[in-house]
Design an enzyme around this catalytic site. Structure first.
Site, PDB file in Angstrom:
ATOM      1  N   HIS A  94       7.605 -26.454   4.999  1.00  0.00           N
ATOM      2  CA  HIS A  94       7.054 -27.481   4.522  1.00  0.00           C
ATOM      3  C   HIS A  94       6.685 -27.471   3.233  1.00  0.00           C
ATOM      4  O   HIS A  94       5.862 -28.232   2.671  1.00  0.00           O
ATOM      5  CB  HIS A  94       5.970 -27.986   5.367  1.00  0.00           C
ATOM      6  N   GLU A 153       0.694  -1.239  -0.100  1.00  0.00           N
ATOM      7  CA  GLU A 153      -0.125  -0.040   0.054  1.00  0.00           C
ATOM      8  C   GLU A 153       0.879   1.372   0.012  1.00  0.00           C
ATOM      9  O   GLU A 153       0.424   2.261  -0.595  1.00  0.00           O
ATOM     10  CB  GLU A 153      -1.121   0.070   1.148  1.00  0.00           C
ATOM     11  N   LYS A 210     -12.937   0.183  -4.377  1.00  0.00           N
ATOM     12  CA  LYS A 210     -14.128   0.407  -3.088  1.00  0.00           C
ATOM     13  C   LYS A 210     -15.033   1.330  -3.941  1.00  0.00           C
ATOM     14  O   LYS A 210     -16.275   1.044  -3.967  1.00  0.00           O
ATOM     15  CB  LYS A 210     -13.486   1.295  -2.238  1.00  0.00           C
TER      16      LYS A 210
HETATM   17  O1  PA5 Z   1      -5.051   0.691   4.735  1.00  0.00           O
HETATM   18  C1  PA5 Z   1      -5.841   0.755   4.090  1.00  0.00           C
HETATM   19  O2  PA5 Z   1      -6.406   1.926   3.636  1.00  0.00           O
HETATM   20  C2  PA5 Z   1      -6.925  -0.478   3.872  1.00  0.00           C
HETATM   21  O3  PA5 Z   1      -6.163  -1.473   3.988  1.00  0.00           O
HETATM   22  C3  PA5 Z   1      -8.020  -0.260   4.747  1.00  0.00           C
HETATM   23  O4  PA5 Z   1      -7.696  -0.460   5.936  1.00  0.00           O
HETATM   24  C4  PA5 Z   1      -9.283  -1.172   4.274  1.00  0.00           C
HETATM   25  O5  PA5 Z   1      -9.595  -0.815   2.978  1.00  0.00           O
HETATM   26  C5  PA5 Z   1     -10.386  -1.279   5.170  1.00  0.00           C
HETATM   27  O6  PA5 Z   1     -10.902   0.110   5.327  1.00  0.00           O
HETATM   28  P1  PA5 Z   1     -11.210   0.694   6.777  1.00  0.00           P
HETATM   29  O7  PA5 Z   1      -9.889   0.604   7.429  1.00  0.00           O
HETATM   30  O8  PA5 Z   1     -11.791   2.003   6.470  1.00  0.00           O
HETATM   31  O9  PA5 Z   1     -12.269  -0.251   7.269  1.00  0.00           O
END
Ligand code: PA5
Length: 353
Positions: free
Chosen positions: A252, A236, A346
């Protein structure tokens, strides 16, 4: 990119993710403080299981807490990253929905299902639909203020979830442990933050080593969630293909995956998160695994984690990994704050209702 130039680092980080990462130790303490206002209902501690519902940056806090309290919590903790709920979740399960935005559809859907099964509910969020539902339905809620992206709220996530478990009487009071852990992170920050030079800064040196390669981070026991966190932050924050593996399962199967394609030896880099407190059989296993991988021509970097206990080691590993991902983003020349693919997906999912 000169990682020792603050100017260049800041220019690459218009959303100031570096500043948010630096706040990790304070978040740990603030979240814990906030959780002390949590009023457990009668029987909250009298449950047969805990389920934490969340995705991505809001789920990993649940994994970390699970690993940290594994030897003290009398009931199993499950982290659910999906729409459907496992069958065991029912009236005697404490279900904590964790969503930074409060809008994540998988989490909301699973939460609704838990509600219909009569589970004991709790919510951790900065707002959104999850907070609205909690207000409307009188569901206990820990609402925290955090203007950054979910992945930069990991300190809140860990201490809020841990706080709920502690207030419910499922795990001991962690006030002193969290203070000591935050102090360790503060000391570590001196050699991790952006103004510390590469010569002093392990995160910058690791980022250089990972640059241009595919990191595979592996760990065992309480550090398994930290390996996952390194992977997701490389994805990310740095926009880098990265994977994680867990020992002993690694030995394994994955240990054989070293020969083909030939590019694997050139392109993969294995990062081993090593704790001196691993079980002695695990320590032997880690050593042998490193030897076999190195002999097979794979690049292996061992990171000896710092800390006096599971909590400190897990949080220290996360902090180091978060900084590595920030510097790797700089080397890749990408904005560490932006997640365009994630956001686009999303939005499209929301439109296809
Ligand atoms: O780091 C991020 O932006 C994502 O991994 C979010 O945490 C994930 O999409 C879930 O969204 P939220 O944390 O708003 O529930």
């Amino acid at each position: 990119m000169d990682l020792d130039s603050l100017e260049e680092l800041r220019a690459n980080d218009p959303g100031a993710l570096g500043v948010l990462i630096a706040e990790f130790p304070q978040q740990v303490l603030q979240g814990w403080e906030l959780a002390q206002g949590w009023e457990p209902r009668p029987q909250d501690g009298d449950v047969s299981a805990v389920a934490i519902l969340g995705m991505g940056g809001s789920a990993i806090g649940g994994d970390l807490v699970n690993a940290i309290v594994a030897d003290t919590c009398p009931v199993p903790i499950h982290v659910v990253r999906d729409y459907p709920l496992p069958g065991f979740i029912g009236q005697d399960t404490l279900v904590i929905a964790s969503s930074h935005s409060g809008e994540t559809e998988e989490t909301l859907s699973a939460f609704e299902e838990a509600r219909s099964r009569g589970a004991r509910l709790a919510a951790v969020t900065t707002g959104g639909s999850l907070a609205e539902i909690a207000h409307e339905e009188d569901i206990p809620l820990l609402e925290f203020a955090h203007p950054g992206p979910p992945r930069a709220a990991i300190g809140f996530s860990v201490s809020l979830i841990l706080g709920i478990l502690s207030r419910a009487g499922l795990v001991p009071d962690a006030s002193g442990d969290l203070k000591r852990a935050a102090a360790l992170l503060d000391r570590a920050a001196v050699h991790l933050r952006e103004d510390s030079s590469t010569a002093e800064n392990r995160a910058k040196r690791i980022a250089r080593m990972l640059y241009g390669r595919i990191p595979v981070i592996y760990a065992a026991e309480h550090l398994a969630p930290a390996a996952r966190r390194w992977k997701t932050q490389c994805n990310e924050v740095s926009k880098t293909a990265a994977y994680f593996e867990i020992l002993p399962e690694f030995d394994h199967n994955a240990i054989e995956g070293t020969g083909f394609p030939e590019a694997a030896q050139r392109d993969l880099v294995l990062v081993s998160l090593f704790s001196a407190s691993y079980d002695e059989r695990t320590v032997r296993r880690v050593r042998l695994t490193e030897e076999i991988l190195s002999s097979a021509g794979m690049a292996v970097e061992e990171v000896k984690v710092e800390g006096e206990n599971r909590l400190e080691e897990a949080l220290w590993s996360v902090y180091l990994g978060d900084y590595v991902s920030l510097y790797l983003a700089a080397l890749n020349g990408v904005d560490p704050h932006a997640t365009p693919n994630l956001d686009s997906l999303k939005q499209q999912m929301a439109r296809s209702d």
